[in-house]
Design a protein around this motif. Structure first.
Motif, short mmCIF file in Angstrom:
data_model
loop_
_atom_site.label_atom_id
_atom_site.label_comp_id
_atom_site.label_asym_id
_atom_site.label_seq_id
_atom_site.Cartn_x
_atom_site.Cartn_y
_atom_site.Cartn_z
N VAL A 153 0.86 -1.19 0.14
CA VAL A 153 0.00 0.08 0.12
C VAL A 153 0.85 1.15 -0.16
CG1 VAL A 153 -1.93 1.32 1.16
CG2 VAL A 153 -1.78 -1.23 1.43
N GLU A 154 0.64 2.05 -0.97
CA GLU A 154 1.19 3.51 -1.03
C GLU A 154 0.17 4.31 -0.68
OE1 GLU A 154 4.51 4.44 -1.72
OE2 GLU A 154 5.44 2.62 -2.34
N ILE A 155 0.67 5.26 0.18
CA ILE A 155 -0.17 6.43 0.98
C ILE A 155 0.16 7.64 0.43
CG2 ILE A 155 -1.82 7.41 2.80
CD1 ILE A 155 -1.99 4.24 3.48
N SER A 156 -0.46 8.73 0.46
CA SER A 156 -0.03 10.17 0.29
C SER A 156 -1.00 11.06 1.29
CB SER A 156 0.14 10.84 -1.01
OG SER A 156 0.93 10.04 -1.88
N VAL A 157 -0.17 11.68 1.96
CA VAL A 157 -1.41 12.50 2.93
C VAL A 157 -0.94 14.03 2.75
CG1 VAL A 157 -1.82 10.86 4.53
CG2 VAL A 157 0.14 12.08 4.74
N ALA A 158 -1.58 14.89 3.36
CA ALA A 158 -1.23 16.30 3.34
C ALA A 158 -0.43 16.86 4.30
CB ALA A 158 -2.62 17.14 2.86
N PHE A 159 -0.71 16.09 5.60
CA PHE A 159 -0.25 16.81 6.71
C PHE A 159 0.66 15.82 7.56
CE2 PHE A 159 -4.55 18.81 6.33
CZ PHE A 159 -4.36 20.12 6.04
N GLU A 160 1.48 16.23 8.17
CA GLU A 160 2.53 15.42 8.96
C GLU A 160 1.87 14.83 10.16
OE1 GLU A 160 5.82 13.35 10.32
OE2 GLU A 160 5.63 14.58 8.30
N GLN A 161 0.75 15.46 10.79
CA GLN A 161 0.00 15.02 11.86
C GLN A 161 -0.83 13.79 11.44
OE1 GLN A 161 -2.10 17.90 13.75
NE2 GLN A 161 -0.03 18.90 14.42
N THR A 162 -1.31 13.80 10.27
CA THR A 162 -1.85 12.62 9.57
C THR A 162 -1.04 11.19 9.21
OG1 THR A 162 -3.58 14.11 8.43
CG2 THR A 162 -3.54 11.92 7.61
N LYS A 163 0.13 11.75 8.68
CA LYS A 163 0.87 10.57 8.47
C LYS A 163 1.34 9.88 9.78
CE LYS A 163 5.85 9.93 6.95
NZ LYS A 163 7.06 10.70 6.52
N GLN A 164 1.57 10.81 10.95
CA GLN A 164 2.10 10.04 12.11
C GLN A 164 0.70 9.39 12.69
OE1 GLN A 164 3.06 13.35 14.75
NE2 GLN A 164 4.83 13.72 13.51
N PHE A 165 -0.41 9.63 12.54
CA PHE A 165 -1.50 9.14 13.07
C PHE A 165 -1.54 7.74 12.11
CE2 PHE A 165 -6.17 7.97 12.34
CZ PHE A 165 -6.50 7.69 13.81
N LEU A 166 -1.62 7.78 10.89
CA LEU A 166 -1.76 6.60 10.04
C LEU A 166 -0.69 5.65 10.44
CD1 LEU A 166 -2.93 8.09 6.69
CD2 LEU A 166 -4.23 6.70 8.63
N GLN A 167 0.48 6.40 10.69
CA GLN A 167 1.71 5.15 10.94
C GLN A 167 1.59 4.50 12.20
OE1 GLN A 167 4.82 7.99 10.65
NE2 GLN A 167 5.57 6.90 8.50
N GLU A 168 0.92 5.18 13.08
CA GLU A 168 0.57 4.56 14.55
C GLU A 168 -0.62 3.49 14.46
OE1 GLU A 168 -0.15 7.87 17.13
OE2 GLU A 168 1.90 8.72 17.10
N SER A 169 -1.61 3.92 13.76
CA SER A 169 -2.81 3.00 13.55
C SER A 169 -2.45 1.62 12.73
CB SER A 169 -3.94 3.70 12.81
OG SER A 169 -4.33 4.92 13.55
N SER A 170 -1.57 2.00 11.81
CA SER A 170 -1.34 0.65 10.75
C SER A 170 -0.18 -0.10 11.20
CB SER A 170 -1.14 1.16 9.47
OG SER A 170 0.00 2.05 9.21
N SER A 171 0.62 -0.02 12.33
CA SER A 171 1.58 -0.45 12.71
C SER A 171 1.34 -2.35 12.66
CB SER A 171 2.31 0.10 14.14
OG SER A 171 1.24 -0.25 15.03
N ASP A 172 0.35 -2.60 13.22
CA ASP A 172 -0.05 -4.05 13.46
C ASP A 172 -0.34 -4.68 12.22
OD1 ASP A 172 1.09 -3.80 15.98
OD2 ASP A 172 -1.03 -3.24 16.81
N LEU A 173 -0.76 -3.79 11.13
CA LEU A 173 -1.22 -4.52 9.92
C LEU A 173 -0.21 -5.41 9.22
CD1 LEU A 173 -3.27 -1.47 8.23
CD2 LEU A 173 -4.34 -3.52 9.49
N PRO A 174 -0.80 -6.66 8.84
CA PRO A 174 0.04 -7.56 8.05
C PRO A 174 0.62 -7.52 6.61
CG PRO A 174 -1.99 -8.53 7.88
CD PRO A 174 -2.06 -7.07 8.58
#
Length: 201
Positions: A153-174
């Motif tokens: 999955v390749e994801i682009s976001v507009a804000f650094e805070q959104t990037k940090q949130f998604l990285q934390e939320s997706s850390s356990d995905l396989p």
């Protein structure tokens, strides 16, 4: 927290346009980044946004594009005004452009999800392009494909805070997810009030 305040932006802004801003929260809030809201972020563009449960039902159907097509036709057939007719027909035009557009209204927020399947001739693999506008995270876009090592999955976001949130939320995905910052994120299909016809003509 219900607070209202006025901030100045160093970026030149268009009068009357709506913007999203990333703020640094402190005693004196500071704008870190600002982007113009896309037209698709206006929920008035859609006559009947789906509930989250309805959206999941469409996405889980055997033929989601066909199910969304029948839904759009049903809305068009029950349109009562020119604006409703144009808004509902734009959902159908989106499908004709091979893009599924799904407006979603929950108790707390409004969002829009778009996706499009395409075939990558270079690597002979199918790719799913997606776009989402979320009130609290801003625009998100990317693509999903199945490679030799599994789902990527390749994801682009507009804000650094959104990037940090998604990285934390997706850390356990396989599966592998790569998230980057991109300021100019455009919808896969943008509704146009003049794309059908001028009923007054």
């Amino acid at each position: 927290n219900g607070k209202e305040f006025t901030l100045k932006s160093q970026a030149k802004l268009e009068s009357g346009a709506l913007y999203m801003a990333e703020l640094k929260h402190s005693d004196k809030p500071e704008i870190l980044s600002v982007i113009k809201q896309p037209k698709i972020a206006n929920k008035q563009q859609f006559t009947q946004p789906l509930s989250l449960a309805q959206a999941k039902e469409f996405l889980g159907s055997r033929e989601p594009f066909e199910a969304l097509k029948q839904h759009a036709i049903s809305l068009i057939n029950t349109s009562n005004t020119k604006d409703e007719f144009v808004a509902d027909t734009n959902l159908l035009l989106s499908l004709y452009a091979s893009v599924a557009t799904i407006p979603i209204q929950t108790k707390d927020s409004f969002s829009v999800l778009q996706f499009k399947k395409r075939y990558n001739k270079s690597n002979k693999k199918s790719v799913l392009d997606f776009y989402a506008y979320l009130e609290f995270l801003g625009p998100i876009a990317g693509l999903v494909w199945l490679g030799e090592d599994g789902i990527s999955v390749e994801i682009s976001v507009a804000f650094e805070q959104t990037k940090q949130f998604l990285q934390e939320s997706s850390s356990d995905l396989p599966y592998q997810i790569n998230i980057n910052i991109l300021k100019n994120i455009s919808p896969l299909f943008e509704p146009n009030q003049n794309s059908i016809l001028d009923v007054n003509a």
